[in-house]
Write an enzyme that holds these catalytic residues in place. Structure first.
Site, PDB file in Angstrom:
ATOM      1  N   ASP A  21       0.828  -1.207   0.000  1.00 42.58           N
ATOM      2  CA  ASP A  21       0.000   0.000   0.000  1.00 42.58           C
ATOM      3  C   ASP A  21       0.864   1.258   0.000  1.00 42.58           C
ATOM      4  O   ASP A  21       1.946   1.270   0.590  1.00 42.58           O
ATOM      5  CB  ASP A  21      -0.899  -0.015   1.247  1.00 42.58           C
ATOM      6  CG  ASP A  21      -2.032   0.989   1.143  1.00 42.58           C
ATOM      7  OD1 ASP A  21      -2.320   1.469   0.031  1.00 42.58           O
ATOM      8  OD2 ASP A  21      -2.634   1.291   2.186  1.00 42.58           O
ATOM      9  N   ARG A  25       0.059   7.572  -2.827  1.00 37.90           N
ATOM     10  CA  ARG A  25       0.403   8.645  -1.893  1.00 37.90           C
ATOM     11  C   ARG A  25       1.884   9.003  -1.974  1.00 37.90           C
ATOM     12  O   ARG A  25       2.261  10.172  -1.835  1.00 37.90           O
ATOM     13  CB  ARG A  25       0.012   8.229  -0.467  1.00 37.90           C
ATOM     14  CG  ARG A  25      -1.494   8.292  -0.208  1.00 37.90           C
ATOM     15  CD  ARG A  25      -1.842   7.707   1.147  1.00 37.90           C
ATOM     16  NE  ARG A  25      -1.711   6.256   1.162  1.00 37.90           N
ATOM     17  CZ  ARG A  25      -1.588   5.540   2.262  1.00 37.90           C
ATOM     18  NH1 ARG A  25      -1.531   6.128   3.444  1.00 37.90           N
ATOM     19  NH2 ARG A  25      -1.498   4.227   2.198  1.00 37.90           N
ATOM     20  N   ARG A  34      -0.203   9.019  -9.998  1.00 40.62           N
ATOM     21  CA  ARG A  34      -0.200   7.763  -9.260  1.00 40.62           C
ATOM     22  C   ARG A  34       0.595   6.683  -9.986  1.00 40.62           C
ATOM     23  O   ARG A  34       1.247   5.841  -9.354  1.00 40.62           O
ATOM     24  CB  ARG A  34      -1.637   7.288  -9.030  1.00 40.62           C
ATOM     25  CG  ARG A  34      -2.439   8.181  -8.089  1.00 40.62           C
ATOM     26  CD  ARG A  34      -3.882   7.712  -7.997  1.00 40.62           C
ATOM     27  NE  ARG A  34      -3.971   6.374  -7.468  1.00 40.62           N
ATOM     28  CZ  ARG A  34      -4.017   6.085  -6.163  1.00 40.62           C
ATOM     29  NH1 ARG A  34      -3.949   7.055  -5.267  1.00 40.62           N
ATOM     30  NH2 ARG A  34      -4.109   4.843  -5.751  1.00 40.62           N
ATOM     31  N   HIS A  38       3.361   3.545  -8.892  1.00 40.47           N
ATOM     32  CA  HIS A  38       3.262   2.131  -9.243  1.00 40.47           C
ATOM     33  C   HIS A  38       4.546   1.637  -9.912  1.00 40.47           C
ATOM     34  O   HIS A  38       4.970   0.499  -9.688  1.00 40.47           O
ATOM     35  CB  HIS A  38       2.071   1.904 -10.168  1.00 40.47           C
ATOM     36  CG  HIS A  38       0.739   2.184  -9.525  1.00 40.47           C
ATOM     37  ND1 HIS A  38       0.417   1.714  -8.268  1.00 40.47           N
ATOM     38  CD2 HIS A  38      -0.344   2.888  -9.960  1.00 40.47           C
ATOM     39  CE1 HIS A  38      -0.813   2.116  -7.953  1.00 40.47           C
ATOM     40  NE2 HIS A  38      -1.283   2.823  -8.959  1.00 40.47           N
ATOM     41  N   LEU A 132      11.906 -20.141  -3.806  1.00 42.01           N
ATOM     42  CA  LEU A 132      10.748 -19.349  -3.388  1.00 42.01           C
ATOM     43  C   LEU A 132       9.591 -19.500  -4.372  1.00 42.01           C
ATOM     44  O   LEU A 132       9.798 -19.488  -5.586  1.00 42.01           O
ATOM     45  CB  LEU A 132      11.153 -17.878  -3.290  1.00 42.01           C
ATOM     46  CG  LEU A 132      10.028 -16.882  -3.006  1.00 42.01           C
ATOM     47  CD1 LEU A 132       9.585 -16.973  -1.552  1.00 42.01           C
ATOM     48  CD2 LEU A 132      10.470 -15.457  -3.335  1.00 42.01           C
TER      49      LEU A 132
END
Length: 246
Positions: A21, A25, A34, A38, A132
């Protein structure tokens, strides 16, 4: 001493889940769109994946795109999808080199055909990885998943494949999209919010929760190791007393 040096590899969380998250911001603080956040968030994905793989974490699930994210502005959704395609293709060789196996959970039927095709190719190309397992939660929400599990289980009861008296927690888990993975030991959320936001609600019933105010683009290797150190300082009782664990 660095956080990595403090980690006890004998008691690593087997499965870490992360709510990534704060991209938007983070970008806004810098006067950017925005989508800029990202883009930098993808770099954090790479750093954290490499960090988890380096110390022997077996499973890492990243909340990449929720079903609720489809309600965001069209231009942001399109930018996210384009970024996802680019990241998948760009990172596939490194995933293979680092022995990482890619998997995905969620309502993948809603993904654009081009994105789904590239995702499937990366999953196939990395399928031989034995290190992984990196799980992308795409077009995912826990309520969607639970509703789907109920429908599928009900159908099997209806045709006689399952008897109602056989239904228990273990059986229900087999109808989840995560049936092939262990439940998360540690759930991390960046960005300062302290909620789970419809993510792995069934699976995180006993997960340790770790919240940080750092926005996702600022979350890297040391921050992951810090969260693991915090996890290792907790006592996981699963309903028992401390004395029973001795």
């Amino acid at each position: 001493m660095s956080y990595k040096e403090q980690i006890d590899k004998k008691v690593l969380p087997k499965h870490i889940a992360i709510i990534m998250d704060g991209n938007g911001r983070w970008a806004k603080e810098r006067g950017k769109e925005r989508s800029y956040g990202h883009q930098y968030g993808v770099e954090s994905v790479k750093k954290v994946t490499e960090a988890a793989s380096a110390i022997g974490v077996e499973y890492l699930t990243l909340y990449t795109f929720s079903t609720e994210n489809w309600n965001r502005p069209d231009d942001e959704v399109e930018a996210l999808m384009s970024l996802l395609v680019m990241a998948i293709e760009r990172e596939t060789p490194d995933l293979i080199k680092n022995n990482v196996r890619l998997q995905a959970i969620g309502d993948l039927s809603r993904m654009p055909a081009e994105v789904k095709e590239r995702l499937d190719k990366c999953i196939s190309d990395t399928s031989k990885g034995t290190g992984l397992t990196l799980i992308l939660a795409l077009s995912y929400s826990s309520k969607w998943e639970i509703a789907k599990a109920v429908r599928d289980l009900s159908s099997d009861v209806k045709i006689g494949k399952v008897k109602t008296e056989e239904i228990n927690e273990e059986l229900i888990s087999l109808y989840m999209t995560t049936k092939d993975f262990p439940d998360p030991d540690l759930l991390i959320r960046t960005g300062g919010e302290k909620r789970i936001s419809n993510f792995l609600l069934w699976q995180c019933a006993y997960s340790e929760l770790y919240f940080t105010d750092l926005f996702w683009p600022d979350f890297g290797m040391e921050e992951l190791y810090k969260a693991i150190c915090d996890y290792q300082n907790r006592e996981r009782r699963f309903g028992k007393t401390s004395e029973q664990l001795i």
